[in-house]
Design a protein around this motif. Structure first.
Motif, PDB file in Angstrom:
ATOM      1  N   GLY A 168      35.061  42.276  43.228  1.00  0.00           N
ATOM      2  CA  GLY A 168      33.763  41.722  43.320  1.00  0.00           C
ATOM      3  C   GLY A 168      32.778  42.018  42.185  1.00  0.00           C
ATOM      4  N   ILE A 169      32.945  43.101  41.590  1.00  0.00           N
ATOM      5  CA  ILE A 169      32.021  43.657  40.508  1.00  0.00           C
ATOM      6  C   ILE A 169      32.739  43.000  39.195  1.00  0.00           C
ATOM      7  N   VAL A 170      34.113  42.728  39.080  1.00  0.00           N
ATOM      8  CA  VAL A 170      34.851  42.246  38.152  1.00  0.00           C
ATOM      9  C   VAL A 170      34.240  40.871  37.939  1.00  0.00           C
ATOM     10  N   ALA A 171      34.187  39.974  39.157  1.00  0.00           N
ATOM     11  CA  ALA A 171      33.713  38.777  39.081  1.00  0.00           C
ATOM     12  C   ALA A 171      32.243  38.526  38.683  1.00  0.00           C
ATOM     13  N   GLY A 172      31.726  39.471  39.151  1.00  0.00           N
ATOM     14  CA  GLY A 172      30.060  39.402  38.712  1.00  0.00           C
ATOM     15  C   GLY A 172      29.887  39.772  37.189  1.00  0.00           C
ATOM     16  N   ASN A 173      30.905  40.711  36.542  1.00  0.00           N
ATOM     17  CA  ASN A 173      30.760  41.103  35.304  1.00  0.00           C
ATOM     18  C   ASN A 173      31.331  39.921  34.199  1.00  0.00           C
ATOM     19  N   VAL A 174      32.326  39.383  34.619  1.00  0.00           N
ATOM     20  CA  VAL A 174      32.781  38.451  33.603  1.00  0.00           C
ATOM     21  C   VAL A 174      33.417  36.911  33.993  1.00  0.00           C
ATOM     22  N   LYS A 175      33.376  36.687  35.425  1.00  0.00           N
ATOM     23  CA  LYS A 175      34.128  35.468  35.756  1.00  0.00           C
ATOM     24  C   LYS A 175      32.905  34.637  35.971  1.00  0.00           C
ATOM     25  N   GLU A 176      33.207  33.112  35.716  1.00  0.00           N
ATOM     26  CA  GLU A 176      32.178  32.187  35.680  1.00  0.00           C
ATOM     27  C   GLU A 176      31.416  31.862  36.983  1.00  0.00           C
ATOM     28  N   GLN A 177      32.237  31.964  38.005  1.00  0.00           N
ATOM     29  CA  GLN A 177      31.549  31.750  39.384  1.00  0.00           C
ATOM     30  C   GLN A 177      30.709  32.849  39.962  1.00  0.00           C
ATOM     31  N   GLY A 178      31.282  34.255  39.537  1.00  0.00           N
ATOM     32  CA  GLY A 178      30.464  35.376  40.055  1.00  0.00           C
ATOM     33  C   GLY A 178      29.500  35.469  39.064  1.00  0.00           C
ATOM     34  N   ILE A 179      29.305  35.152  37.934  1.00  0.00           N
ATOM     35  CA  ILE A 179      28.110  35.263  37.078  1.00  0.00           C
ATOM     36  C   ILE A 179      27.141  34.584  37.630  1.00  0.00           C
ATOM     37  N   ALA A 210      28.876  57.316  41.692  1.00  0.00           N
ATOM     38  CA  ALA A 210      29.034  58.098  40.463  1.00  0.00           C
ATOM     39  C   ALA A 210      29.901  57.607  39.430  1.00  0.00           C
ATOM     40  N   MET A 211      31.297  57.086  39.921  1.00  0.00           N
ATOM     41  CA  MET A 211      32.006  56.583  39.029  1.00  0.00           C
ATOM     42  C   MET A 211      31.518  55.219  38.188  1.00  0.00           C
ATOM     43  N   LEU A 212      30.922  54.549  38.949  1.00  0.00           N
ATOM     44  CA  LEU A 212      30.368  53.254  38.281  1.00  0.00           C
ATOM     45  C   LEU A 212      29.405  53.555  37.217  1.00  0.00           C
ATOM     46  N   GLU A 213      28.575  54.532  37.565  1.00  0.00           N
ATOM     47  CA  GLU A 213      27.477  55.232  36.553  1.00  0.00           C
ATOM     48  C   GLU A 213      28.227  55.644  35.463  1.00  0.00           C
ATOM     49  N   GLN A 214      29.539  56.286  35.666  1.00  0.00           N
ATOM     50  CA  GLN A 214      30.297  56.911  34.181  1.00  0.00           C
ATOM     51  C   GLN A 214      30.819  55.489  33.457  1.00  0.00           C
ATOM     52  N   PHE A 215      31.181  54.601  34.347  1.00  0.00           N
ATOM     53  CA  PHE A 215      31.884  53.259  33.498  1.00  0.00           C
ATOM     54  C   PHE A 215      30.734  52.756  32.646  1.00  0.00           C
ATOM     55  N   VAL A 216      29.567  52.691  33.413  1.00  0.00           N
ATOM     56  CA  VAL A 216      28.519  51.952  32.468  1.00  0.00           C
ATOM     57  C   VAL A 216      28.079  52.814  31.075  1.00  0.00           C
ATOM     58  N   ALA A 217      27.927  54.057  31.380  1.00  0.00           N
ATOM     59  CA  ALA A 217      27.599  55.178  30.507  1.00  0.00           C
ATOM     60  C   ALA A 217      28.742  55.076  29.186  1.00  0.00           C
ATOM     61  N   GLN A 218      29.919  54.860  29.415  1.00  0.00           N
ATOM     62  CA  GLN A 218      30.898  54.806  28.653  1.00  0.00           C
ATOM     63  C   GLN A 218      31.274  53.504  28.065  1.00  0.00           C
ATOM     64  N   ASN A 219      30.531  52.435  28.550  1.00  0.00           N
ATOM     65  CA  ASN A 219      30.564  51.117  27.812  1.00  0.00           C
ATOM     66  C   ASN A 219      31.900  50.527  28.312  1.00  0.00           C
ATOM     67  N   ARG A 220      32.380  50.765  29.646  1.00  0.00           N
ATOM     68  CA  ARG A 220      33.612  50.287  29.979  1.00  0.00           C
ATOM     69  C   ARG A 220      33.477  48.973  30.915  1.00  0.00           C
ATOM     70  N   MET A 221      32.039  48.421  31.261  1.00  0.00           N
ATOM     71  CA  MET A 221      32.052  47.255  32.143  1.00  0.00           C
ATOM     72  C   MET A 221      32.301  45.989  31.394  1.00  0.00           C
ATOM     73  N   THR A 258      22.555  42.872  24.155  1.00  0.00           N
ATOM     74  CA  THR A 258      21.892  43.618  25.289  1.00  0.00           C
ATOM     75  C   THR A 258      22.656  44.409  25.989  1.00  0.00           C
ATOM     76  N   ALA A 259      21.784  45.455  26.748  1.00  0.00           N
ATOM     77  CA  ALA A 259      22.470  46.761  27.415  1.00  0.00           C
ATOM     78  C   ALA A 259      22.982  45.941  28.756  1.00  0.00           C
ATOM     79  N   TYR A 260      23.929  46.586  29.431  1.00  0.00           N
ATOM     80  CA  TYR A 260      24.724  46.028  30.394  1.00  0.00           C
ATOM     81  C   TYR A 260      23.708  45.967  31.678  1.00  0.00           C
ATOM     82  N   GLN A 261      23.674  44.997  32.419  1.00  0.00           N
ATOM     83  CA  GLN A 261      22.766  44.865  33.606  1.00  0.00           C
ATOM     84  C   GLN A 261      23.775  44.813  34.787  1.00  0.00           C
TER      85      GLN A 261
END
Length: 460
Positions: free
Chosen positions: A396-407, A430-441, A447-450
């Motif tokens: 679901g997070i992948v969809a919200g990040n990059v898929k047209e319908q999720g966005i 905690a793991m998601l926070e690290q993904f964001v901090a490491q620019n892996r989202m 603009t910064a990742y939302q």
């Protein structure tokens, strides 16, 4: 995102050349049940190979004037491209790799939507029928080669990675290529492109003339991860679940490089399957690897897996840090064990029929706000179900990040809400926070990742 545009007619390259009137009409049909919009979206993604974007919605909006039409010919058909991006051409001629990919899109979309009608009694909720569909799509695409010894290594990892991480994945691919192994990835940039590029050099040094660089994608993700030009066999599966099944059915081992939520989804899918009792004795080599700077990343992944799924899940993979040669040697030995096992069990080299996949990993998950909020993220269920539901959360997070319908859903209704047992949710957060901090989202942008999600701590 694009500069000048080109109008042209394109002839088939290596794939579908003949269509029935019914198939042509479905591809022209712009209604909800038609295939026009799907075909246009995938075709546009292929034409944008090499463009640095992972926003499918933005890609479609930036190319709103693009159109693709079928032009019947006495000897087959051609595609008419209107306002196609110029970077798909050299001196007015379409790049051959892109032309191959364009007609692979046509082939797979047509076949995927016609084969269920030709299989007697086909049911989309029947596990055997789903596996049969995956097999037919792969066979129709020419991926399944009878008589070829096992040599396909699946490489998973992030599309948004550092240059150093990319170079490491490339060196691992080089070492795999030197040992005659071929590559399957999600076909996009980053850790999907690196191993393929490295393998081409290894194959060239060893004079391997039939090296394979297979890219497996699906319509919702192809716009965010357009096929890289090294892919010489492109397959578009109907959805993410069938894409994942295709990886593990035709691959003979898996290497995981650093990545974000998409990579986490793949890991949980794989481990959830391997934890099934029917697969306990089935050899399937899995290696997690990265540079020495990635050691903490894999320690985090390992902790998360052990907490969520237990030590048995961790026993199904090996972590190798900063040693491409050892990674390749380990995978070569593992693939040989797969070959020996398949021969003894008289199972096909080209498709892993013996692998047991629980239906919960096969049925498509639709990432809506209601479905994400109601995920069963607790420990009062079998461990493979924990893996399955965590996989859905990442999907679901992948969809919200990059898929047209999720966005679009996130823009209309706000972030997805994720809740559950704090012993699972807090490590997840905690793991998601690290993904964001490491620019892996997502790929770095202006603009910064939302975040497209919100963790509801302590909710049951």
């Amino acid at each position: 995102m694009t500069d000048t545009k080109i109008n042209t007619l394109v002839s088939p390259e290596g794939s579908l050349e003949i269509l029935s009137n019914h198939e042509v009409n479905r591809l022209k049909d712009k209604s909800e049940g038609g295939l026009y919009r799907l075909f246009r979206q995938c075709a546009l993604a292929v034409l944008n190979t090499g463009v640095e974007t992972d926003d499918c919605k933005a890609l479609m909006e930036a190319n709103a004037d693009f159109d693709v039409r079928l032009v019947p010919q006495p000897r087959g058909l051609k595609l008419e491209l209107i306002n196609a991006p110029s970077h798909a051409f050299v001196d007015g001629e379409m790049l051959r790799a892109i032309r191959e990919h364009l007609f692979a899109v046509l082939r797979d979309i047509i076949y995927t939507h016609s084969i269920p009608q030709t299989i007697a009694g086909f049911r989309g909720d029947n596990p055997d029928d789903i596996t049969n569909l995956v097999f037919h799509i792969l066979r129709n695409a020419g991926v399944l080669e009878a008589g070829r010894q096992p040599d396909l290594v699946v490489c998973w990892g992030g599309h948004s990675i550092s240059h150093e991480e990319y170079q490491y994945s490339k060196e691992v691919g080089h070492q795999l290529g030197l040992r005659g192994l071929s590559i399957i990835t999600g076909c996009g940039p980053g850790a999907m492109k690196g191993p393929m590029k490295g393998a081409t050099i290894g194959h060239a040094k060893q004079r391997v003339k039939n090296g394979r660089y297979i890219g497996i994608t699906e319509p919702a993700i192809i716009g965010a991860e357009a096929p890289n030009p090294i892919v010489n066999e492109l397959v578009i599966m109907p959805d993410i679940e069938k894409r994942l099944e295709a990886f593990v059915r035709c691959g003979h081992g898996v290497i995981v490089f650093p990545g974000g939520v998409g990579t986490a989804e793949e890991i949980l899918y794989l481990l959830g399957i391997l934890l099934h009792p029917d697969n306990s004795d089935l050899p399937f080599p899995v290696v997690f690897t990265g540079q020495k700077e990635n050691a903490e990343y894999f320690e985090m992944i390992d902790r998360f897996i052990r907490n969520a799924l237990g030590d048995e899940a961790a026993s199904r993979y090996e972590i190798i840090i900063d040693d491409p040669v050892r990674v390749a040697q380990t995978m070569k030995r593992g693939v040989k064990e797969v070959e020996t096992f398949r021969r003894a069990m008289q199972d096909a080299y080209y498709f892993n029929w013996m692998l047991k996949i629980d239906p919960v990993f096969q049925f498509p998950f639709e990432p809506t706000h209601a479905n994400m909020r109601s995920l069963e993220l607790h420990r009062d269920q079998p461990v493979h179900m924990v893996a399955a539901n965590l996989r859905k959360a990442f999907s679901g997070i992948v969809a919200g990040n990059v898929k047209e319908q999720g966005i679009r859903q996130i823009q209309e209704k706000g972030p997805f809400e994720i809740a559950g047992d704090p012993t699972l949710i807090r490590p997840l957060e905690a793991m998601l926070e690290q993904f964001v901090a490491q620019n892996r989202m997502k790929l770095p942008g202006a603009t910064a990742y939302q975040p497209c999600y919100r963790i509801i701590s302590g909710a049951a």
